[in-house]
Design an enzyme around this catalytic site. Structure first.
Site, PDB file in Angstrom:
ATOM      1  N   HIS A 210       1.096  -1.240  -0.090  1.00 61.82           N
ATOM      2  CA  HIS A 210       0.080   0.055  -0.049  1.00 61.82           C
ATOM      3  C   HIS A 210       0.868   1.201   0.023  1.00 61.82           C
ATOM      4  O   HIS A 210       1.615   1.499   1.060  1.00 61.82           O
ATOM      5  CB  HIS A 210      -0.803  -0.058   1.107  1.00 61.82           C
ATOM      6  CG  HIS A 210      -1.802   1.268   1.492  1.00 61.82           C
ATOM      7  ND1 HIS A 210      -3.097   1.017   1.010  1.00 61.82           N
ATOM      8  CD2 HIS A 210      -1.485   2.393   1.908  1.00 61.82           C
ATOM      9  CE1 HIS A 210      -3.639   2.161   1.305  1.00 61.82           C
ATOM     10  NE2 HIS A 210      -2.844   3.025   1.952  1.00 61.82           N
ATOM     11  N   CYS A 243      -3.536  11.353   2.675  1.00 62.01           N
ATOM     12  CA  CYS A 243      -2.527  12.096   3.388  1.00 62.01           C
ATOM     13  C   CYS A 243      -2.993  13.198   4.110  1.00 62.01           C
ATOM     14  O   CYS A 243      -2.660  14.532   3.550  1.00 62.01           O
ATOM     15  CB  CYS A 243      -1.260  12.396   2.357  1.00 62.01           C
ATOM     16  SG  CYS A 243       0.362  13.205   3.113  1.00 62.01           S
TER      17      CYS A 243
END
Length: 311
Positions: A210, A243
């Site tokens: 990932h 993020c």
């Protein structure tokens, strides 16, 4: 090149949990259906977490039940603990993944558990799965988060990652995955850490990674992973989410860009790229205030692209 690569869509989980907008159920179902019809073989449709903390995931059970009606789709979910795993099993998820941070500090912040406590959760989940009829058992994976570095602790020793992989397999995970949670990885660390984990638990116990594109190395890291024998790559449509603590930076690898790269190189993904790019319109219409990323959607599929890939 005839190697098949599984592109696992994580935008409905990692993407949506990273934004403030709460996408409605109809949009999520439309997104899942369109990607499945485009040939995406696995979709992580959500997570069984505390819905008061993450209301974006409150409809995960309904999404699992819906996604299971779509042919040839592997329905995956994330679970933070035994309670979440029971919920996933109850609604029939095909694959469950539990995140275990290599950074102990991150683990305490993320799930309020130490390594030892998370390994015990894995043992308990394994016990529940083993009690099920063989044909009904979900595939059980443990994703090692912050495997390449942590925003809290900084450097995460490779020895920590390797030992955690050993412990998780011994506790009952069928496989471990490596997650570049913070976008710290580079192709060199991707190679060395995959090799180290392969040596410790076997190449068949680590087949997926990932990766995030936070610092622009997402596709480069994906290539390094492919060279080390990885066959499953997570990605998010439009690079959505991934993020939340780096404003202005993209997070997950963009599914469209990744599929374009893989198919251009001769890898088989089973995904219709033109159909995949149209799914973006669905997401943009449903989430008009969210920024999506990706070079392919802006530049377009090259003229005679399929013929070019054949040489």
């Amino acid at each position: 090149m005839e190697k098949s690569i599984l592109v696992s869509e994580v935008g409905l989980r990692d993407g949506l949990q990273s934004i403030d907008t709460i996408a409605d159920l109809a949009l999520k179902k439309q997104w899942i259906k369109a990607e499945a019809e485009a040939g995406v073989g696995e979709i992580e449709v959500g997570s069984f977490v505390n819905f008061k903390a993450l209301p974006q995931m409150a409809d995960t059970a309904e999404l699992v039940r819906y996604a299971k009606t779509l042919p040839k789709l592997n329905v995956a979910v994330l679970v933070p603990n035994l309670r979440g795993a029971r919920s996933a099993i109850e609604c029939g998820a095909h694959k469950i993944s539990i995140p275990v941070s290599a950074s102990q500090t991150h683990s305490l912040r993320n799930v309020n558990r130490t390594h030892a406590q998370m390994i015990e959760e894995v043992r308990n989940i394994r016990t529940v799965i083993d009690a099920m009829p063989a044909g009904e058992r979900p595939y059980f994976e443990a994703g090692i988060a912050t495997a390449f570095g942590c925003t809290i602790e900084g450097h995460v020793p490779i020895e920590t990652v390797v030992q955690l992989a050993r412990d998780l397999i011994a506790a009952g995970a069928q496989e471990v995955g490596l997650s570049d949670t913070t976008g710290y990885a580079d192709p060199g660390t991707i190679r060395t850490r995959i090799r180290a984990v392969h040596a410790a638990v076997g190449a068949d116990r680590l087949t997926g990674v990932h990766l995030h594109n936070t610092r622009g190395l997402g596709l480069a890291n994906a290539l390094a992973a492919l060279d080390e024998g990885i066959t499953t790559l997570d990605a998010s449509l439009g690079g959505l989410g991934g993020c939340p603590h780096a404003p202005g930076a993209s997070g997950n690898i963009v599914t469209e860009d990744l599929v374009f790269m893989l198919e251009s190189m001769g890898y088989e993904t089973g995904i219709d790229l033109a159909a995949l790019t149209k799914v973006r319109d669905i997401v943009l219409a449903g989430l008009p205030d969210e920024e999506l990323y990706g070079f392919l959607p802006d530049a377009g599929i090259p003229l005679d692209w399929r013929r070019a890939t054949l040489g």
